[in-house]
Design a protein around this motif. Sequence first.
Motif, PDB file in Angstrom:
ATOM      1  N   ILE A 443       0.846  -1.203   0.000  1.00 36.41           N
ATOM      2  CA  ILE A 443       0.000   0.000   0.000  1.00 36.41           C
ATOM      3  C   ILE A 443       0.879   1.249   0.000  1.00 36.41           C
ATOM      4  O   ILE A 443       0.631   2.211  -0.743  1.00 36.41           O
ATOM      5  CB  ILE A 443      -0.951  -0.006   1.209  1.00 36.41           C
ATOM      6  CG1 ILE A 443      -1.976  -1.131   1.071  1.00 36.41           C
ATOM      7  CG2 ILE A 443      -1.653   1.342   1.351  1.00 36.41           C
ATOM      8  CD1 ILE A 443      -2.821  -1.354   2.313  1.00 36.41           C
ATOM      9  N   ASP A 446       2.418   1.766  -3.350  1.00 37.76           N
ATOM     10  CA  ASP A 446       1.414   1.726  -4.412  1.00 37.76           C
ATOM     11  C   ASP A 446       1.779   0.677  -5.464  1.00 37.76           C
ATOM     12  O   ASP A 446       1.738   0.934  -6.671  1.00 37.76           O
ATOM     13  CB  ASP A 446       1.264   3.101  -5.059  1.00 37.76           C
ATOM     14  CG  ASP A 446      -0.018   3.226  -5.877  1.00 37.76           C
ATOM     15  OD1 ASP A 446      -0.957   2.432  -5.650  1.00 37.76           O
ATOM     16  OD2 ASP A 446      -0.077   4.111  -6.760  1.00 37.76           O
ATOM     17  N   GLN A 448       1.511  -2.477  -7.895  1.00 38.28           N
ATOM     18  CA  GLN A 448       0.438  -3.048  -8.705  1.00 38.28           C
ATOM     19  C   GLN A 448       0.275  -4.540  -8.410  1.00 38.28           C
ATOM     20  O   GLN A 448       1.262  -5.259  -8.232  1.00 38.28           O
ATOM     21  CB  GLN A 448       0.760  -2.884 -10.188  1.00 38.28           C
ATOM     22  CG  GLN A 448       0.823  -1.440 -10.657  1.00 38.28           C
ATOM     23  CD  GLN A 448       1.317  -1.370 -12.097  1.00 38.28           C
ATOM     24  OE1 GLN A 448       2.424  -1.790 -12.401  1.00 38.28           O
ATOM     25  NE2 GLN A 448       0.491  -0.841 -12.984  1.00 38.28           N
TER      26      GLN A 448
END
Length: 465
Positions: A443, A446, A448
Amino acid sequence: MNWRKTGGLLLGMLVGMNVVGAANEKPNVVFFLVDDFGWGALSSMGSDFHETPNIDKLAKSGMAFSNGYAACTVCSPSRAAILTGCYPGRIRLTDWIAGHKRPYAKLKVPDWNMKIDHERILLPEALKEAGYATSFIGKWHLMPMRQKELMKDHFPEAHGFDQNIGGREWGQPKGRGLFFHPFDMPNVTSNEGDYLTDRLTDYAIEFIDQQQTNPFFLYFSYYTVHWPIMGKPELVAKYEAKLKSGKYNQNNPEYAAMVQSLDESVGRVLDKLEESGLADKTIVIFTGDNGATGSKYCGGLRGSKAYSHEGGVREPFFIKGPGIQPGTSDVPVIGTDFYPTILDLIAAPLKPEQHKDGVSLKPLLLQTGDIEERALFWHYPHYHKTKPYGAIRSGDYKLIEFFEDGKLELYNLKDDLAEESNLADRMPEKAAELLKELEQWRIRVDAQLPTPNPEYDPERGSHGV
């Protein structure tokens, strides 16, 4: 007063001064990055067949990290991590370029980044700001091969290198002669019989000759020992004869010949530094981008290149230079650490907004202190020899999470370096703790994740296009 502690601090200050020297005596930096190099390929790290006296000498003359890691199990992400100081998951360059296509696999691979964004200040650009001449030699493999119109903007020269010798979109030699003349690489000339590793070394020595009065950064990124496995005939013959003389833990004469050519290359560069009076003014780094192709070169570790286990990411990790005392460290370190470490060693300002996932290893190298304990992370949302996975190492424990089915593997690397005993069911609380930390890290950066694939076909899932 604690005289031992005070004396140690004073020594550390003096050593630190010796590293940076006067403003006009900035240390040079030579970075050896070897392709597909396993943890057990060196004679000093367990091979009884390969002969690597020069690299072994380098390892003993500096700090050798026994828990040194590449940032990915394949090449392009690992290389990008070194240059950016960021995890592949953060910059979304998470697979070798251009990656496999598995249209019928259970999960759909995310739309990942196949280039390094120009907004980032890379390690060579930071060194140019500090007054360094910069040279790239060898394998680049950081170009958007599926966006042909952008490729011209992503050669090494566009990312902070003053010169580019041999770097292009290739992940391996693809010229007409492969590892032999002709090479068909940028700014590389050759004659009949020339061997790629030797020819690139000629250019490295030429660059050093040209920089006698200037601080320089030589980033020597070898194509060897990537496939195709091709050694010089005279060395292959040497190891064929050696193989007949006894039993060894490795037995490929072609591969051994390539490793000897690598070792001779490193030796030639180090000898040039000595001859030029630069050896005591130069930081030298040696590491690999991922594990070897084949576990026999990975020192008894489980897995190899493109697998989720230690054989895919644990690497030789050596740093020598002014003020760095010979020794070993068992502190876990990773490829993202090189960027801030180099800046710190040359007394250049750190760039924490750039090398977000690296820490300076200077206190460990100068033996003036420790670095803050931290976890290390890997993120590979792709299909290769492994299935998509993420991993975390925290202390002695390593957790691997496979994204297809959520399967967890937990290992105590201190007691089980070969990762033979999965503790996930026996230590569910530890597994849950590390999984939570891994999820929180994804998280934060970020990262994928792959998604369910509507085209999934169990019968064709492993088939590529």
